[in-house]
Enzyme design. Structure first.
Site, mmCIF file in Angstrom:
data_model
loop_
_atom_site.group_PDB
_atom_site.id
_atom_site.type_symbol
_atom_site.label_atom_id
_atom_site.label_comp_id
_atom_site.label_asym_id
_atom_site.label_seq_id
_atom_site.Cartn_x
_atom_site.Cartn_y
_atom_site.Cartn_z
ATOM 1 N N HIS A 69 0.835 -1.207 0.000
ATOM 2 C CA HIS A 69 0.000 0.000 0.000
ATOM 3 C C HIS A 69 0.871 1.259 0.000
ATOM 4 O O HIS A 69 0.605 2.205 -0.743
ATOM 5 C CB HIS A 69 -0.934 0.008 1.218
ATOM 6 C CG HIS A 69 -2.202 -0.737 1.001
ATOM 7 N ND1 HIS A 69 -2.265 -2.115 1.024
ATOM 8 C CD2 HIS A 69 -3.467 -0.299 0.771
ATOM 9 C CE1 HIS A 69 -3.516 -2.487 0.804
ATOM 10 N NE2 HIS A 69 -4.259 -1.404 0.648
ATOM 11 N N LYS A 125 -9.446 -8.052 8.688
ATOM 12 C CA LYS A 125 -10.056 -8.333 9.982
ATOM 13 C C LYS A 125 -9.929 -7.081 10.835
ATOM 14 O O LYS A 125 -8.999 -6.299 10.674
ATOM 15 C CB LYS A 125 -9.414 -9.542 10.665
ATOM 16 C CG LYS A 125 -7.975 -9.352 11.070
ATOM 17 C CD LYS A 125 -7.427 -10.598 11.753
ATOM 18 C CE LYS A 125 -5.973 -10.352 12.156
ATOM 19 N NZ LYS A 125 -5.372 -11.513 12.776
#
Length: 184
Positions: free
Chosen positions: A37, A102
């Site tokens: 990212h 998550k």
């Protein structure tokens, strides 16, 4: 409600998904974690092209373990999504429609999901070996030097995820906690 969805994950499909839905994904999805990212953001800042077109795509926050002989991929459990929160809005602006991980997401990410018609799914942490069985193909497409954090293109069949936050901002983590409090 159970939903079976084939990728690409168009905005029309996203609008049909509600927080709490069990979704089984089939098709192409991509992996990216923190380091990938960060590099994608640097490349966007430099005016470079991203490793794949974000439009109608899903990123699974995953850094798989090495695969054993005969396996497509090693254990494929989700990583904590909040580590990608500072990057997610920019990718949602590029057309990303789904994220799998998550844990909770920030208010900025949820706001960007609503603005850009996107959804956040949770994969079951601790079930990486089982989840890897749904991955039929895996190919590193960018940042091979990052090892397990390289960007991968996966082909999945009936990958089970739970819709945590839908494109309207409904958040299963909040509604489930409220239901629990009311019962107590």
């Amino acid at each position: 409600m159970d939903k079976y969805i084939e990728t690409p994950l168009t905005k029309e499909k996203v609008k049909e998904i509600e927080a709490g839905d069990y979704v089984y994904l089939t098709g192409t999805i991509y992996t990216a974690r923190d380091a990938a990212h960060k590099r994608m953001m640097e490349e966007m800042s430099d005016g470079k092209k991203l490793p794949f077109d974000m439009e109608n795509q899903i990123i699974y926050y995953l850094g798989p373990t090495p695969n054993r002989e005969g396996q497509v991929i090693g254990s494929a459990g989700p990583t904590t999504s909040s580590r990608m929160d500072k990057y997610a809005p920019a990718l949602l602006e590029q057309g990303l429609t789904g994220m799998i991980g998550k844990g909770k997401r920030s208010k900025d990410v949820i706001s960007s999901m609503k603005k850009n018609t996107a959804v956040y799914f949770a994969a079951v942490g601790g079930a990486g070996a089982l989840l890897s069985q749904c991955i039929k193909k895996s190919e590193v497409i960018a940042y091979d030097d990052l090892g397990t954090e390289a960007v991968r293109k996966l082909y999945v069949e009936n990958l089970p995820v739970i819709t945590v936050i839908d494109c309207k901002g409904n958040n299963l983590y909040e509604t489930a906690a409220e239901k629990f409090r009311v019962k107590k």
